[in-house]
Structure formats: C-alpha cells, structure tokens
Write a protein that holds these residues in place. Sequence first.
Motif, PDB file in Angstrom:
ATOM      1  N   ARG A 143      12.599   1.247  26.540  1.00 39.22           N
ATOM      2  CA  ARG A 143      13.472   2.327  27.000  1.00 39.22           C
ATOM      3  C   ARG A 143      12.793   3.680  26.836  1.00 39.22           C
ATOM      4  N   TYR A 144      12.997   4.540  27.823  1.00 37.89           N
ATOM      5  CA  TYR A 144      12.440   5.889  27.775  1.00 37.89           C
ATOM      6  C   TYR A 144      13.461   6.876  28.307  1.00 37.89           C
ATOM      7  N   LYS A 145      13.410   8.086  27.805  1.00 37.22           N
ATOM      8  CA  LYS A 145      14.227   9.166  28.358  1.00 37.22           C
ATOM      9  C   LYS A 145      13.338  10.389  28.507  1.00 37.22           C
ATOM     10  N   ALA A 146      13.194  10.866  29.740  1.00 35.83           N
ATOM     11  CA  ALA A 146      12.351  12.025  30.041  1.00 35.83           C
ATOM     12  C   ALA A 146      13.226  13.229  30.365  1.00 35.83           C
ATOM     13  N   PHE A 147      12.741  14.405  29.972  1.00 30.21           N
ATOM     14  CA  PHE A 147      13.445  15.654  30.241  1.00 30.21           C
ATOM     15  C   PHE A 147      12.460  16.659  30.840  1.00 30.21           C
ATOM     16  N   PRO A 148      12.828  17.331  31.923  1.00 31.75           N
ATOM     17  CA  PRO A 148      12.013  18.462  32.382  1.00 31.75           C
ATOM     18  C   PRO A 148      12.147  19.598  31.375  1.00 31.75           C
ATOM     19  N   LEU A 149      11.117  20.432  31.270  1.00 29.07           N
ATOM     20  CA  LEU A 149      11.118  21.518  30.297  1.00 29.07           C
ATOM     21  C   LEU A 149      11.450  22.844  30.959  1.00 29.07           C
ATOM     22  N   VAL A 150      12.349  23.601  30.324  1.00 27.30           N
ATOM     23  CA  VAL A 150      12.790  24.901  30.810  1.00 27.30           C
ATOM     24  C   VAL A 150      12.755  25.873  29.640  1.00 27.30           C
ATOM     25  N   GLU A 151      12.253  27.081  29.874  1.00 28.13           N
ATOM     26  CA  GLU A 151      12.190  28.067  28.793  1.00 28.13           C
ATOM     27  C   GLU A 151      13.475  28.863  28.656  1.00 28.13           C
ATOM     28  N   ASN A 152      14.216  29.045  29.748  1.00 27.26           N
ATOM     29  CA  ASN A 152      15.489  29.764  29.682  1.00 27.26           C
ATOM     30  C   ASN A 152      16.544  28.838  29.073  1.00 27.26           C
ATOM     31  N   GLU A 153      17.114  29.237  27.950  1.00 23.78           N
ATOM     32  CA  GLU A 153      18.015  28.339  27.228  1.00 23.78           C
ATOM     33  C   GLU A 153      19.297  28.037  28.003  1.00 23.78           C
ATOM     34  N   ALA A 154      19.842  29.025  28.695  1.00 23.22           N
ATOM     35  CA  ALA A 154      21.068  28.794  29.462  1.00 23.22           C
ATOM     36  C   ALA A 154      20.807  27.807  30.597  1.00 23.22           C
ATOM     37  N   GLN A 155      19.655  27.934  31.269  1.00 21.51           N
ATOM     38  CA  GLN A 155      19.319  27.012  32.352  1.00 21.51           C
ATOM     39  C   GLN A 155      19.080  25.602  31.817  1.00 21.51           C
ATOM     40  N   ALA A 156      18.433  25.524  30.647  1.00 23.53           N
ATOM     41  CA  ALA A 156      18.182  24.214  30.044  1.00 23.53           C
ATOM     42  C   ALA A 156      19.491  23.489  29.759  1.00 23.53           C
ATOM     43  N   ALA A 157      20.435  24.187  29.144  1.00 18.02           N
ATOM     44  CA  ALA A 157      21.710  23.564  28.805  1.00 18.02           C
ATOM     45  C   ALA A 157      22.502  23.210  30.054  1.00 18.02           C
ATOM     46  N   ALA A 158      22.444  24.059  31.070  1.00 16.63           N
ATOM     47  CA  ALA A 158      23.197  23.800  32.306  1.00 16.63           C
ATOM     48  C   ALA A 158      22.649  22.569  33.031  1.00 16.63           C
ATOM     49  N   ARG A 159      21.347  22.348  32.953  1.00 16.73           N
ATOM     50  CA  ARG A 159      20.715  21.230  33.662  1.00 16.73           C
ATOM     51  C   ARG A 159      20.568  19.982  32.804  1.00 16.73           C
ATOM     52  N   GLY A 160      20.829  20.099  31.503  1.00 18.96           N
ATOM     53  CA  GLY A 160      20.572  18.971  30.616  1.00 18.96           C
ATOM     54  C   GLY A 160      19.094  18.719  30.453  1.00 18.96           C
ATOM     55  N   ALA A 161      18.302  19.801  30.548  1.00 15.36           N
ATOM     56  CA  ALA A 161      16.843  19.700  30.471  1.00 15.36           C
ATOM     57  C   ALA A 161      16.374  19.951  29.049  1.00 15.36           C
ATOM     58  N   GLY A 162      15.067  19.723  28.816  1.00 11.57           N
ATOM     59  CA  GLY A 162      14.483  20.098  27.549  1.00 11.57           C
ATOM     60  C   GLY A 162      14.318  21.610  27.489  1.00 11.57           C
ATOM     61  N   TRP A 163      14.444  22.153  26.285  1.00  9.38           N
ATOM     62  CA  TRP A 163      14.360  23.609  26.075  1.00  9.38           C
ATOM     63  C   TRP A 163      13.111  23.913  25.273  1.00  9.38           C
TER      64      TRP A 163
END
Length: 382
Positions: A68-88
């Motif tokens: 099993r694996y879970k990948a996250f795209p990385l975002v530096e803007n914290e609000a955008q990361a949380a809105a997209r469920g991305a890595g911060w």
Amino acid sequence: MRFFALALVLFTALAQAPKPLLVGGEVGQALYPGGRGVAYGEVRLIARGLGLALWQGEGQVALGLGSRYKAFPLVENEAQAAARGAGWKRGQEIFVPLRPLSEALGLVYRAQEGILLQLPWARLLGVERRPGQILLRFSREVNALVEGNGVLFLLAQGEGAGLSQEAQGLRLTLETPPTRLYYPGGGQVILEWNPLTRPRPTVLLDPGHGGKDPGISVGGILEKDLTLDLARRVAARLPEARLSRQGDETVPIEARLRLAQAASVVVSLHVTQGSAVNLYLPKARSTPLAQNAEALLASAPAEQAALLKVYAGDPRRLAEALEKAFSALGIVLARAEGPYALTDIPGAGVLLEIGVERLKTLEARNQVAEAIAQAIRTYLGE
C-alpha cells in the motif's frame, strides 16, 4: 448574542491550535494549516514512528506500508494544501494530512485532546519455504528491512524456526540475505534468491477505429486506414511493439483496454482535420499501482525505475518525450485531458491525435512514426 459569537470564535481558534500528536512511540504536534480543521503531521516523524517507507520526489511525497502507498502532491501555501488535501511544505519540513493517510494505509486514527496515530502489531500467520523462496503471511501489510543476513519485519510478532522477537519487530535470521524482497499484497512478503530474469517492457500501439467504425474521412481517405498505416510504421521501428488490431477489423473498447492492462506503454492513434497535433493524458489514475508510479519514478534509482516501468508508468513523462521528439520536426503538441478510458491503464497511456495535413506524404508519415518511436525509446530508457 455577542457572548455566543465570542464563544464560537474562541472555540474555533482552539480547535485549530496545534495539538499533541502521538505516532507509535514518537511524540510531535498535529498542525492545522489554513485553519481548515484538517490535521497534519510531519512525514519523517510518521515514518519513523510507524516504520513506514518514505519517498520524496520533485513535487511529491509518498508513504508506504507493504503493497500500500499513499502519495501527496506538495504545496507551499498552507491554505491551498489543506483545501486540496495535499502535502504541505514548510521550509525543510513536510506535513501530510493524517486522516487520508490513515484510511489509505489502514492506520488507527483517534482524535481527542490530541491525536493518536497507531499501527496494530501484525501477527505472523504462516511461513512457506520453497526452493529459492520464502513466503511469509501476516495479518496485515508490513514493511521489511534487510539487515546483514537477516530480515526485520517491523511491528510484527510471531514464532517459528529462525525467528526471534525484538523490540522493533520480528527478525528472521538467514544464512545469506535475499537478493529480492517484494510485497504481492494481502499481507504477504516474499524473499527470493533465484536469479531474476528481467522482464522486458511491452508497447501497445492502438490504431483508432477499424472495421464498422471508419472514423473521419478526408479526401476519400479514412481515419481507420491512416491510423493503421501509422501504427505499422511505428511498430517497424520498435521490435517490442504490438498492435491492438492487425487489419481492418472492429475491436471493441473493452478488448482494447484488456490488451492495455498488460502494456508498459500505450499510444492510441487518431487523426483529425487540419495540421494540429493533440496529446491527451488521463485526468487521474484508477489503479493503486498507477497512482503511486509517478511518485516512485520520481525518486527511484535507474534500475528500479526501469523495472517499475514494465508494470506501471507515468503518462506525463511519456508526454514530455513526445513533445521533445515532435518539436524536432517543428511541431508543437497541444495537451488536453483525455477520455476516461485512459484512467484505467496502469502503464504510460496517452492518446495522440494527428492532423491529416501531417500525414499527406510517405516522407511525412515516416517522420511522424520515427518521432513517436523515438519518444517511446526515450521514455523507456531515460
């Protein structure tokens, strides 16, 4: 009324404040980027506390447990990361949303005064010893580390010949370390010593239309004939390539998709009016292996990446190779979101739509065929 409004503001602020985070035996903080109520934890602490595999590539981070694996795209803007469920990405630290990670890997997630993230100990269910191979079955997915002449199964417990219990997990002592270790799923871990015959990548060229479906008609020339001619020219340049149809026959989409499931690279060929060349990529990937291939290929050593590309691929990397090959002909490819069927292809699957003006002469067709073949060779060999 003002009292209740103030109380609501204070409650919301407290709910978004950092909370204690217990991950296995590691202690840290759960953060709430952007004030959206989504709890995040630092990836290295999570990987260390639960014995998870950790990969970081350009613009992505992934955590793994067995198959099993879970990948996250990385975002530096914290609000955008949380809105997209991305890595911060916060400076040198990377945080990922805890609940989606827990759901993907089967972790225990509890939120009270703080947040608890746990991985129940795995139970050894059985061991099968075969010539050149040992198969171990556990009650859940586990990660294993080859250390010296032994293998440590993290957060696992059990009994048996050659097995000893340690604080970190279950150790299997061997005469010689395995040459390969892999996770076929279902809580299984396979150790092998036999020489590995490296599988070769396969290429599927899918000439669009055919049989009862002629496609478009330009000057009396049918799309189904042009795509088949072009596919044959590409295949002549790629010994490993095969075609989804050999002649003027009707091949249902279901049959094409079945063939695509076993291919490392899939290029579906179509023709359009004019001189434009359009490249269609999948919007998303439906299989777990395909979903994680992009993250793994970004960080895997060349030998491992070549092996992974046999079974799963990254359409974006293939697209980049196609864009480069066509640019040498002075042709700019226009990218777009492709048909839904592309999402079900585990390999690097794209749809290439070529303007009929680019295929008028024999020389032009050979140039286009060479560009496609060169791009595939580049992708598989990069």
